[in-house]
Motif scaffolding. Structure first.
Motif, PDB file in Angstrom:
ATOM      1  N   ILE A 411      32.542  50.044  39.695  1.00 41.80           N
ATOM      2  CA  ILE A 411      33.577  50.821  39.013  1.00 41.80           C
ATOM      3  C   ILE A 411      34.769  51.030  39.934  1.00 41.80           C
ATOM      4  CG2 ILE A 411      34.051  53.073  37.952  1.00 41.80           C
ATOM      5  CD1 ILE A 411      31.122  53.110  37.084  1.00 41.80           C
ATOM      6  N   GLY A 412      34.557  50.800  41.225  1.00 37.08           N
ATOM      7  CA  GLY A 412      35.614  51.025  42.198  1.00 37.08           C
ATOM      8  C   GLY A 412      36.851  50.176  41.980  1.00 37.08           C
ATOM      9  N   ILE A 413      36.693  49.027  41.306  1.00 37.42           N
ATOM     10  CA  ILE A 413      37.878  48.179  41.105  1.00 37.42           C
ATOM     11  C   ILE A 413      38.854  48.808  40.117  1.00 37.42           C
ATOM     12  CG2 ILE A 413      36.638  46.055  41.655  1.00 37.42           C
ATOM     13  CD1 ILE A 413      36.519  45.469  38.647  1.00 37.42           C
ATOM     14  N   ILE A 414      38.436  49.867  39.445  1.00 40.11           N
ATOM     15  CA  ILE A 414      39.331  50.532  38.498  1.00 40.11           C
ATOM     16  C   ILE A 414      40.570  51.080  39.206  1.00 40.11           C
ATOM     17  CG2 ILE A 414      38.374  52.866  38.673  1.00 40.11           C
ATOM     18  CD1 ILE A 414      39.292  51.086  35.394  1.00 40.11           C
ATOM     19  N   VAL A 440      33.718  47.259  34.230  1.00 37.71           N
ATOM     20  CA  VAL A 440      35.075  47.726  33.961  1.00 37.71           C
ATOM     21  C   VAL A 440      35.899  46.631  33.300  1.00 37.71           C
ATOM     22  CG1 VAL A 440      37.250  48.357  35.088  1.00 37.71           C
ATOM     23  CG2 VAL A 440      35.118  49.499  35.759  1.00 37.71           C
ATOM     24  N   LEU A 441      35.788  45.425  33.791  1.00 43.07           N
ATOM     25  CA  LEU A 441      36.572  44.321  33.246  1.00 43.07           C
ATOM     26  C   LEU A 441      36.198  44.038  31.801  1.00 43.07           C
ATOM     27  CD1 LEU A 441      36.682  41.837  36.276  1.00 43.07           C
ATOM     28  CD2 LEU A 441      38.430  43.457  35.526  1.00 43.07           C
ATOM     29  N   ALA A 442      34.902  44.103  31.498  1.00 40.23           N
ATOM     30  CA  ALA A 442      34.451  43.839  30.127  1.00 40.23           C
ATOM     31  C   ALA A 442      35.020  44.876  29.160  1.00 40.23           C
ATOM     32  CB  ALA A 442      32.927  43.829  30.066  1.00 40.23           C
ATOM     33  N   LEU A 443      35.040  46.141  29.579  1.00 38.61           N
ATOM     34  CA  LEU A 443      35.570  47.197  28.725  1.00 38.61           C
ATOM     35  C   LEU A 443      37.074  47.036  28.502  1.00 38.61           C
ATOM     36  CD1 LEU A 443      33.577  50.252  30.131  1.00 38.61           C
ATOM     37  CD2 LEU A 443      33.312  49.199  27.874  1.00 38.61           C
ATOM     38  N   ILE A 444      37.807  46.676  29.534  1.00 40.71           N
ATOM     39  CA  ILE A 444      39.256  46.488  29.405  1.00 40.71           C
ATOM     40  C   ILE A 444      39.566  45.329  28.467  1.00 40.71           C
ATOM     41  CG2 ILE A 444      41.321  45.767  30.692  1.00 40.71           C
ATOM     42  CD1 ILE A 444      40.274  47.443  33.023  1.00 40.71           C
ATOM     43  N   LYS A 445      38.795  44.270  28.598  1.00 39.96           N
ATOM     44  CA  LYS A 445      39.002  43.120  27.709  1.00 39.96           C
ATOM     45  C   LYS A 445      38.642  43.476  26.275  1.00 39.96           C
ATOM     46  CE  LYS A 445      38.329  39.514  31.217  1.00 39.96           C
ATOM     47  NZ  LYS A 445      37.475  38.387  31.659  1.00 39.96           N
ATOM     48  N   ASN A 448      41.333  45.316  24.831  1.00 39.78           N
ATOM     49  CA  ASN A 448      42.590  44.559  24.901  1.00 39.78           C
ATOM     50  C   ASN A 448      43.696  45.376  25.573  1.00 39.78           C
ATOM     51  OD1 ASN A 448      44.050  42.214  24.516  1.00 39.78           O
ATOM     52  ND2 ASN A 448      44.858  42.871  22.535  1.00 39.78           N
ATOM     53  N   LEU A 449      43.323  46.037  26.681  1.00 37.46           N
ATOM     54  CA  LEU A 449      44.272  46.897  27.378  1.00 37.46           C
ATOM     55  C   LEU A 449      45.231  46.118  28.266  1.00 37.46           C
ATOM     56  CD1 LEU A 449      41.885  49.831  28.401  1.00 37.46           C
ATOM     57  CD2 LEU A 449      43.577  49.805  26.555  1.00 37.46           C
ATOM     58  N   LEU A 450      44.766  44.978  28.788  1.00 41.95           N
ATOM     59  CA  LEU A 450      45.602  44.138  29.639  1.00 41.95           C
ATOM     60  C   LEU A 450      45.357  42.673  29.300  1.00 41.95           C
ATOM     61  CD1 LEU A 450      45.122  45.849  33.146  1.00 41.95           C
ATOM     62  CD2 LEU A 450      47.191  45.893  31.745  1.00 41.95           C
ATOM     63  N   SER A 451      46.355  41.865  29.495  1.00 40.98           N
ATOM     64  CA  SER A 451      46.202  40.430  29.230  1.00 40.98           C
ATOM     65  C   SER A 451      45.347  39.780  30.305  1.00 40.98           C
ATOM     66  CB  SER A 451      47.576  39.758  29.202  1.00 40.98           C
ATOM     67  OG  SER A 451      48.141  39.750  30.501  1.00 40.98           O
ATOM     68  N   ASP A 452      44.795  38.625  29.978  1.00 43.16           N
ATOM     69  CA  ASP A 452      43.981  37.881  30.938  1.00 43.16           C
ATOM     70  C   ASP A 452      44.801  37.527  32.179  1.00 43.16           C
ATOM     71  OD1 ASP A 452      41.819  38.042  29.272  1.00 43.16           O
ATOM     72  OD2 ASP A 452      42.042  36.014  28.443  1.00 43.16           O
ATOM     73  N   GLN A 453      46.072  37.228  31.971  1.00 42.25           N
ATOM     74  CA  GLN A 453      46.942  36.844  33.086  1.00 42.25           C
ATOM     75  C   GLN A 453      47.111  38.001  34.075  1.00 42.25           C
ATOM     76  OE1 GLN A 453      48.313  33.863  33.947  1.00 42.25           O
ATOM     77  NE2 GLN A 453      48.922  34.986  35.811  1.00 42.25           N
ATOM     78  N   ASP A 457      45.705  38.330  37.914  1.00 41.65           N
ATOM     79  CA  ASP A 457      46.611  38.627  39.017  1.00 41.65           C
ATOM     80  C   ASP A 457      46.114  39.828  39.815  1.00 41.65           C
ATOM     81  OD1 ASP A 457      49.175  38.374  40.476  1.00 41.65           O
ATOM     82  OD2 ASP A 457      49.591  40.312  39.551  1.00 41.65           O
ATOM     83  N   VAL A 458      45.703  40.871  39.075  1.00 42.68           N
ATOM     84  CA  VAL A 458      45.208  42.077  39.750  1.00 42.68           C
ATOM     85  C   VAL A 458      43.958  41.772  40.569  1.00 42.68           C
ATOM     86  CG1 VAL A 458      44.217  44.376  39.399  1.00 42.68           C
ATOM     87  CG2 VAL A 458      46.183  43.640  38.042  1.00 42.68           C
ATOM     88  N   MET A 459      43.063  40.942  40.022  1.00 40.03           N
ATOM     89  CA  MET A 459      41.774  40.685  40.659  1.00 40.03           C
ATOM     90  C   MET A 459      41.847  39.597  41.730  1.00 40.03           C
ATOM     91  SD  MET A 459      39.755  42.899  39.440  1.00 40.03           S
ATOM     92  CE  MET A 459      38.231  42.254  40.105  1.00 40.03           C
ATOM     93  N   ALA A 460      43.006  38.979  41.924  1.00 41.30           N
ATOM     94  CA  ALA A 460      43.146  37.992  42.992  1.00 41.30           C
ATOM     95  C   ALA A 460      42.867  38.652  44.335  1.00 41.30           C
ATOM     96  CB  ALA A 460      44.544  37.377  42.972  1.00 41.30           C
ATOM     97  N   VAL A 461      42.187  37.917  45.232  1.00 45.15           N
ATOM     98  CA  VAL A 461      41.759  38.490  46.508  1.00 45.15           C
ATOM     99  C   VAL A 461      42.930  39.094  47.271  1.00 45.15           C
ATOM    100  CG1 VAL A 461      40.765  37.966  48.761  1.00 45.15           C
ATOM    101  CG2 VAL A 461      39.771  36.961  46.702  1.00 45.15           C
ATOM    102  N   ASN A 462      44.027  38.368  47.393  1.00 50.41           N
ATOM    103  CA  ASN A 462      45.162  38.854  48.174  1.00 50.41           C
ATOM    104  C   ASN A 462      45.747  40.145  47.611  1.00 50.41           C
ATOM    105  OD1 ASN A 462      45.028  36.866  50.091  1.00 50.41           O
ATOM    106  ND2 ASN A 462      46.479  35.514  49.046  1.00 50.41           N
ATOM    107  N   ASN A 463      45.742  40.284  46.299  1.00 44.02           N
ATOM    108  CA  ASN A 463      46.298  41.482  45.674  1.00 44.02           C
ATOM    109  C   ASN A 463      45.351  42.676  45.744  1.00 44.02           C
ATOM    110  OD1 ASN A 463      48.697  40.212  45.012  1.00 44.02           O
ATOM    111  ND2 ASN A 463      47.961  39.556  42.997  1.00 44.02           N
ATOM    112  N   MET A 464      44.068  42.375  45.908  1.00 41.50           N
ATOM    113  CA  MET A 464      43.073  43.457  45.948  1.00 41.50           C
ATOM    114  C   MET A 464      42.983  44.126  47.313  1.00 41.50           C
ATOM    115  SD  MET A 464      41.465  43.869  42.978  1.00 41.50           S
ATOM    116  CE  MET A 464      39.730  44.220  43.126  1.00 41.50           C
ATOM    117  N   VAL A 465      43.379  43.413  48.358  1.00 44.78           N
ATOM    118  CA  VAL A 465      43.060  43.904  49.710  1.00 44.78           C
ATOM    119  C   VAL A 465      44.268  44.222  50.557  1.00 44.78           C
ATOM    120  CG1 VAL A 465      40.867  42.689  49.702  1.00 44.78           C
ATOM    121  CG2 VAL A 465      42.890  41.547  50.653  1.00 44.78           C
TER     122      VAL A 465
END
Length: 471
Positions: A411-414, A440-445, A448-453, A457-465
């Motif tokens: 849940i921390g990725i929220i 969390v990702l399954a619930l957002i999808k 339909n709260l955010l697009s797949d794109q 982008d949010v879940m990309a390693v560089n953007n997460m860390v």
């Protein structure tokens, strides 16, 4: 059958004693061996300290020779004897316990007697024939235990720190290599043992390298200069009694030449003779490093825990069976041994602190414990670092798949979605994920709260860390 041992008779303030003729030490060392059998840690277990004592004695003899107080034969004999010690000969002739009463007098007399007897043989005389080269009158000329002993402790510690640099730096480099190896492995960071936000395993190991590098830098920036200021020439209490005006300058110049390092005289020899502040400072830095290393060892034990029912994000190389009753169990014995070594160093710091505080008036009689514990801590730290590097860090492997699963299910990725969805929405999603067991990702999808794109982008390693350029 009784085997006759050849002896020589030596005398001191308390009377006569028969000394086995194969001993290069004399009556005062012999009495110290009889009196102090406490720790089973002998002076001969600390060769750096013995060599430091020989360097000080060599420097003092050179100064006395230049002042025409020692003739050429006696000075040459002392210099020869000192070089024999520096060549690691006769180290077995230093049998006294590191824990000793007398503020180090036993240690000082041990080196005086050994040098005198080596020198006597070099001059063609028998051991104990002190009329030709005397431990006190010649080897200890213009000196006191109270200036020789702390000076030798300090210059020996400089050498010990120099030697500690190698295992210290090697361990840091080992963590850096693992940081690079694990740089693309995403995992969950944790605070208070709970899931926090994502990071890479490489970042975690990089932090280990950074924190140790900070300590190594401080050790090298602070301690060699601090330990290079000595009270040699102060003799008994810092007044310089029984020395000539030029003696201190000459002795320290000779010591600097021997050490190939700038050694300087303390500005206030009375203060320097009684003050143990530099030793306390060094001990505190060693304790600081030990505290950090123990924390790192604890982290590795947690990260490798389980393996099937724990965090299990890294694999530690199996080193030995872990149980006498549980088949297949393997314990993290190397990090555990590192913990134990660190606890000993931390305990040594307390002993050093108490000994430093116990000084009275113009002298600290507890210096032998300070010397013992400082040399022990540095030696133990170096050995523990070498063990940790070779038997643990270099062989660590990452469980990359499990690290990614933990991230996906956490849940921390929220937190990373908070800038897009707002605190109220992300809190609701987090609560729902907890209640339903869905990700969390399954619930957002599903909502339909955010697009797949955007999610990608949010879940990309560089953007997460690391911080983003813009949101």
């Amino acid at each position: 059958m009784n085997i006759k041992i050849n002896t020589r008779t030596e005398k001191d303030l308390l009377g006569n004693k028969e000394i086995p003729d194969n001993f290069y030490y004399g009556i005062q060392t012999f009495r110290a061996v009889e009196n102090f059998n406490l720790s089973n840690n002998k002076l001969n277990q600390f060769p750096i300290f013995i060599n430091a004592l020989a360097m000080v004695k060599s420097a003092c003899a050179q100064a006395n020779f230049k002042l025409n107080h020692l003739d050429d034969n006696k000075n040459n004999a002392i210099q020869y004897a000192c070089q024999q010690i520096l060549d690691y000969k006769y180290h077995d002739q230093f049998p006294i316990d590191m824990i000793q009463g007398g503020a180090g007098t036993s240690t000082n007399m041990n080196i005086n007697e050994v040098l005198a007897n080596i020198g006597l043989e070099h001059l063609g005389y028998a051991k104990g024939d002190y009329q030709y080269l005397h431990p006190n009158n010649d080897v200890n000329m213009s000196q006191s235990t109270n200036d020789v002993y702390p000076t030798a402790i300090k210059i020996g510690l400089i050498t010990a720190i120099d030697q500690l640099n190698t295992p210290f730096e090697n361990l840091i480099q080992s963590f850096k290599r693992k940081s690079e190896e694990f740089s693309n492995i995403l995992k969950m960071g944790r605070t208070q043992l709970q899931d926090a936000v994502p990071m890479t395993l490489g970042q975690e190991f990089g932090a280990f390298a950074t924190t140790l590098q900070n300590d190594l830098n401080k050790l090298n920036q602070i301690m060699p200069d601090a330990l290079s200021v000595v009270n040699l020439g102060g003799t008994a209490i810092g007044t310089g009694i029984n020395t000539e005006v030029k003696y201190r300058e000459l002795a320290i110049a000779s010591l600097s030449e021997i050490m190939q390092r700038n050694i300087s005289s303390a500005p206030d020899l009375i203060e320097a003779t009684s003050d143990m502040g530099d030793f306390v400072l060094l001990s505190s830095l060693l304790k600081r490093t030990a505290t950090k290393l123990s924390k790192i060892a604890n982290d590795l034990r947690l990260l490798s825990s389980g393996p099937r029912t724990g965090i299990n994000e890294i694999y530690l190389e199996p080193r030995q069976p872990g149980s006498s009753i549980m088949p297949g169990k393997v314990n993290p014995v190397i990090p555990e041994a590192m913990n134990l070594a660190c606890y000993q160093i931390i305990a040594n710091d307390l002993a050093i602190t108490l000994a430093a505080e116990a000084g009275q008036l113009q002298l600290n009689a507890m210096e032998p414990l300070i010397a013992f514990k400082l040399y022990e801590s540095i030696d133990l730290l170096g050995k523990a670092m070498k063990m940790f590097q070779h038997k643990c860090i270099e062989t660590i492997r990452a469980n990359a798949e499990h690290c990614q699963e933990n991230v996906d299910n956490s849940i921390g990725i929220i937190t990373a979605l908070n800038p897009y969805l707002g605190y109220e929405t992300t809190t609701r999603i987090a609560k729902l994920a907890n209640e339903t067991g869905q990700s969390v990702l399954a619930l957002i999808k599903a909502e339909n709260l955010l697009s797949d794109q955007i999610l990608a982008d949010v879940m990309a390693v560089n953007n997460m860390v690391k911080p983003k350029q813009s949101v």
